[in-house]
Scaffold this active site. Structure first.
Site, PDB file in Angstrom:
ATOM      1  N   CYS A 244       0.863  -1.168   0.000  1.00  0.00           N
ATOM      2  CA  CYS A 244       0.000   0.000   0.000  1.00  0.00           C
ATOM      3  C   CYS A 244       0.906   1.225   0.000  1.00  0.00           C
ATOM      4  O   CYS A 244       2.113   1.107   0.189  1.00  0.00           O
ATOM      5  CB  CYS A 244      -0.844   0.031   1.269  1.00  0.00           C
TER       6      CYS A 244
ATOM      7  N   ARG B  38       1.143   1.899  -5.872  1.00  0.00           N
ATOM      8  CA  ARG B  38       1.322   0.889  -4.829  1.00  0.00           C
ATOM      9  C   ARG B  38       0.011   0.158  -4.505  1.00  0.00           C
ATOM     10  O   ARG B  38      -0.009  -0.749  -3.675  1.00  0.00           O
ATOM     11  CB  ARG B  38       1.883   1.546  -3.556  1.00  0.00           C
TER      12      ARG B  38
ATOM     13  N   TRP C  79      -3.678  -1.821  -1.370  1.00  0.00           N
ATOM     14  CA  TRP C  79      -3.690  -3.031  -2.170  1.00  0.00           C
ATOM     15  C   TRP C  79      -4.038  -4.125  -1.175  1.00  0.00           C
ATOM     16  O   TRP C  79      -3.253  -4.468  -0.295  1.00  0.00           O
ATOM     17  CB  TRP C  79      -2.332  -3.280  -2.811  1.00  0.00           C
TER      18      TRP C  79
ATOM     19  N   ASN D 225       1.433  -0.251   5.691  1.00  0.00           N
ATOM     20  CA  ASN D 225       1.799  -0.961   4.465  1.00  0.00           C
ATOM     21  C   ASN D 225       2.519  -2.242   4.869  1.00  0.00           C
ATOM     22  O   ASN D 225       3.423  -2.181   5.695  1.00  0.00           O
ATOM     23  CB  ASN D 225       2.731  -0.067   3.634  1.00  0.00           C
ATOM     24  N   GLY D 226       2.124  -3.367   4.297  1.00  0.00           N
ATOM     25  CA  GLY D 226       2.782  -4.628   4.643  1.00  0.00           C
ATOM     26  C   GLY D 226       1.804  -5.556   5.325  1.00  0.00           C
ATOM     27  O   GLY D 226       0.586  -5.384   5.221  1.00  0.00           O
TER      28      GLY D 226
ATOM     29  N   GLU E 287       8.736 -11.247 -21.793  1.00  0.00           N
ATOM     30  CA  GLU E 287       8.379  -9.887 -21.396  1.00  0.00           C
ATOM     31  C   GLU E 287       7.215  -9.361 -22.250  1.00  0.00           C
ATOM     32  O   GLU E 287       6.313  -8.690 -21.734  1.00  0.00           O
ATOM     33  CB  GLU E 287       9.616  -8.975 -21.495  1.00  0.00           C
TER      34      GLU E 287
ATOM     35  N   LYS F 290       3.740  -8.138 -20.568  1.00  0.00           N
ATOM     36  CA  LYS F 290       3.170  -6.798 -20.761  1.00  0.00           C
ATOM     37  C   LYS F 290       1.718  -6.911 -21.215  1.00  0.00           C
ATOM     38  O   LYS F 290       0.843  -6.200 -20.732  1.00  0.00           O
ATOM     39  CB  LYS F 290       3.954  -5.994 -21.814  1.00  0.00           C
TER      40      LYS F 290
ATOM     41  N   GLU G  51      -0.667  -8.250 -18.372  1.00  0.00           N
ATOM     42  CA  GLU G  51      -0.952  -7.406 -17.218  1.00  0.00           C
ATOM     43  C   GLU G  51      -1.821  -6.189 -17.524  1.00  0.00           C
ATOM     44  O   GLU G  51      -2.512  -5.707 -16.647  1.00  0.00           O
ATOM     45  CB  GLU G  51       0.319  -7.014 -16.455  1.00  0.00           C
TER      46      GLU G  51
ATOM     47  N   HIS H 108       7.218 -29.332 -28.546  1.00  0.00           N
ATOM     48  CA  HIS H 108       7.133 -30.323 -27.467  1.00  0.00           C
ATOM     49  C   HIS H 108       5.807 -30.221 -26.706  1.00  0.00           C
ATOM     50  O   HIS H 108       5.699 -30.698 -25.588  1.00  0.00           O
ATOM     51  CB  HIS H 108       8.327 -30.183 -26.518  1.00  0.00           C
TER      52      HIS H 108
ATOM     53  N   LYS I  85       2.418  -1.710  -8.115  1.00  0.00           N
ATOM     54  CA  LYS I  85       3.748  -1.611  -8.718  1.00  0.00           C
ATOM     55  C   LYS I  85       4.815  -2.257  -7.848  1.00  0.00           C
ATOM     56  O   LYS I  85       5.682  -2.956  -8.344  1.00  0.00           O
ATOM     57  CB  LYS I  85       4.112  -0.158  -8.987  1.00  0.00           C
TER      58      LYS I  85
END
Ligand code: M6R
Length: 614
Positions: free
Chosen positions: A2, A27, A78, A104-105, A487, A491, A494, A510, A609
């Site tokens: 957060c 965040r 978040w 936060n956490g 990558e 992109k 997300e 395969h 982020k």
């Protein structure tokens, strides 16, 4: 994870908190809230939940509320514990509604603390882990502690990585904050003093910035900021040299941060490479805190990172092994420390993290230090937790990245890691100085070549718009083209929320090739390397099965071009540098498709982020 902010002083305004939260939005944005205090001791709380627009709703709800506040707390969430509801939005209060906390956490032992507190009569109004902090503080204050003492006692009882800020309405000018393995800085300005998750949140408001260390307590009052350890000893407040300006943290005319940051890549890569070669033609890495002797003794390298940073690390593996012949192992940070890695003082563990705060990577680096390996971090944030803890640091100079999807920090990470690979080769004499000079001279051409790729933005936008409705995307590449494929897929996933997979091109046959049909779009990374012919054969295999083919190919490469339905051209460069250019059309494609789908590219759903939870 957060974003948290606190401000105190005559000049402290609700607007400062709201602007700070807007810059911390990367965040998390499940909900947002503020608690603001007046000199008479009244404490007002406003909280908002509105999908990805929680901060806008908060600003709306705050409209018309008079200023005249002397201190306040702000939070953007978040969600980890407790659903996304107003009751679970921060700030959280104690039973009396006099103590406010933003956090936060994760408080890992919150269940046991909560039941203990409930048994002594505390009443909880949310399902969050955070609320235990407010009630713990309430207990300590009731027993005569000051807020500083209460915060010190509380953090000692809380397990997990976190930072929090507390305010007591009975003495609202004093904010007390603490952190353990989660970001937190303080700042002083002319009208107010601040504490926040990161620097951009208070840029333009504070003019001096300070570092807060793990298990330290900072007391922020209108004219003063003081730092203490958990034994109450006063500590010197370390200043952070901040080179970013406010403009770098705002959109600067672009519709969103993601497009701004994509277009900032020439400058980001140029700045990352700036001044890294001395007049004798040697690579110099000023921030490197490991001496050449230590680097000569390294016989094994591990690279750890998450998401986009991991993909940059994959490119580095090829470069380090090729130029130094040191074996390199790669690991996703969250896997590394649980697999009992074999490390010793001759192992170098490289952590790649733009934020320098990602908990998984931080924990992996701590594990490496504990096992006596040498540690080096590649980070974009000066003085970030990982940068301070590692034996050595190499900074990318991309400027603040706000968009959740990493773009300019990715290409800068690759540039920095390539420099590191050359530097290792130089100190170990594993390649000739002339080869280092040749590669470096190719590297400094990258910013101009990135400009050339960015010039095809409009045509990539057209292609992206024509692909609205496609439901499945595949990205294939070999050797350094493989991380580019991963990558490109990440992109797209997300920000467009569409299924997208990256594969080593030779692996398709395969199993995954069974999914290929005429509804699939396959992106092939076919810029010229020694594996070009083989990659082209793999492209053929999917083309004949009906997939639509988009190729990332070198300018004027007619042999590649005949195989693609769509071609995104990039200039030629040294094969190990190619990922810096090859990834850019994929960033632009993902961006334009997500915009065409009506998605919020800066705030993709379910993401934040900086991920400061395990
Ligand atoms: O700050 P970090 O580089 O440690 O972040 C690691 C990942 O969370 C990050 O790269 C993530 O995958 C990106 N947002 C993807 O665009």
């Amino acid at each position: 994870m957060c974003g948290i902010i606190g401000s105190t002083g005559e000049g402290a305004t609700l607007n400062d908190l709201l602007e700070g939260l807007a810059r911390l939005e990367y965040r998390g944005y499940d909900s947002a809230g503020v608690a603001v205090a007046r000199a008479d001791g009244t404490l007002d709380r406003i909280r908002a939940v509105d999908g990805t627009a929680s901060l806008e709703l908060l600003a709306e709800l705050a409209k018309g509320k008079s200023e005249g506040y002397i201190a306040g707390l702000g939070h953007t969430r978040w969600a980890t514990h407790g659903r996304v509801t107003t009751d679970n939005a921060h700030p959280h209060f104690d039973c009396s509604g006099r103590i406010g906390v933003v956090h936060n956490g994760i408080v890992e032992n919150f269940r046991e603390l909560k039941s203990e507190l409930e048994q002594t009569g505390h009443v909880f109004s949310s399902q969050t882990d955070t609320e235990v902090i407010a009630h713990l503080l309430e207990d300590y204050l009731k027993h005569g502690s000051t807020l500083k003492e209460a915060v010190t006692e509380s953090i000692s009882r809380l397990r997990g990585a976190m930072s929090f800020v507390a305010l007591d309405a009975d003495d609202p000018k004093i904010l007390v904050a603490t952190k353990r393995m989660a970001p937190l800085i303080a700042g002083s300005g002319s009208g107010a003093n601040f504490v926040a998750s990161d620097i951009p949140a208070i840029l333009g408001k504070a003019d001096t910035f300070y570092q807060i260390g793990n298990d330290q307590v900072v007391v922020v009052s209108p004219g003063d900021i003081k730092l203490f350890d958990l034994s109450g000893n006063s500590l010197e407040l370390p200043e952070i040299a901040v080179e970013w300006d406010l403009e770098a943290a705002v959109k600067g005319g672009y519709p969103d941060f993601m497009s701004k940051e994509i277009f900032e890549q020439p400058a980001a890569v140029r700045d990352t490479l700036l001044g890294r070669l001395n007049s004798e033609g040697e690579i110099v890495l000023d921030e490197m805190r490991l001496n050449p002797e230590e680097l000569r003794n390294i016989n094994k390298v591990f690279i750890v990172g998450c998401g986009t940073s991991f993909h940059a690390g994959m490119v580095a593996k090829f470069a380090i092994e090729h130029w130094t012949r040191i074996p390199v192992e790669l690991d996703i940070s969250s896997e590394f420390r649980y697999r009992d890695p074999v490390l010793d003082p001759q192992t170098l563990v490289i952590g790649v993290s733009q934020s320098g705060e990602t908990l998984d990577t931080m924990a992996a680096m701590n594990e490496a230090s504990m096992l006596s390996a040498k540690t080096l971090v590649v980070s974009n944030v000066m003085g970030s937790s990982m940068a301070r803890a590692a034996d050595a640091v190499l900074y990318t100079r991309a400027g603040p990245e706000i968009g959740v999807a990493a773009t300019k920090t990715h290409t800068s990470q690759i540039a920095a890691l390539l420099l590191l690979a050359l530097y290792l080769a130089q100190v170990r004499h594993s390649i000739y100085p002339s080869e280092i000079a040749d590669v470096y001279s190719e590297m400094i051409k990258l910013p101009q070549k990135i400009e050339e790729v960015l010039a095809s933005d409009a045509s990539i936008e057209e292609v992206a718009q024509s692909m609205v409705g496609i439901k499945r995307f595949y990205f294939i590449g070999r050797q350094v083209g493989y991380p580019v494929a991963l990558e490109g897929a990440l992109k797209l996933k997300e920000i467009s929320y569409l299924p997208a997979e990256g594969y080593p091109a030779g692996e398709l046959k395969h199993g995954p090739i069974a999914m290929i049909d005429s509804d699939a779009v396959v992106f092939g990374i076919v810029t010229r390397t020694r594996l070009w012919e083989k990659t082209i054969s793999n492209v053929e295999e999917v083309r004949v099965r009906g997939a639509k083919i988009v190729l990332i190919a070198n300018q004027g490469d007619s042999e590649s071009e005949v195989l693609g339905d769509v071609i995104f051209e990039v200039p030629k460069t040294h094969p190990l540098l190619a990922p810096v250019l090859d990834v850019i059309p994929l960033q632009l494609f993902a961006y334009h498709l997500a915009v065409a789908l009506g998605n919020d590219v800066d705030r993709p759903r379910n993401l934040a982020k900086t991920v400061t939870v395990e």
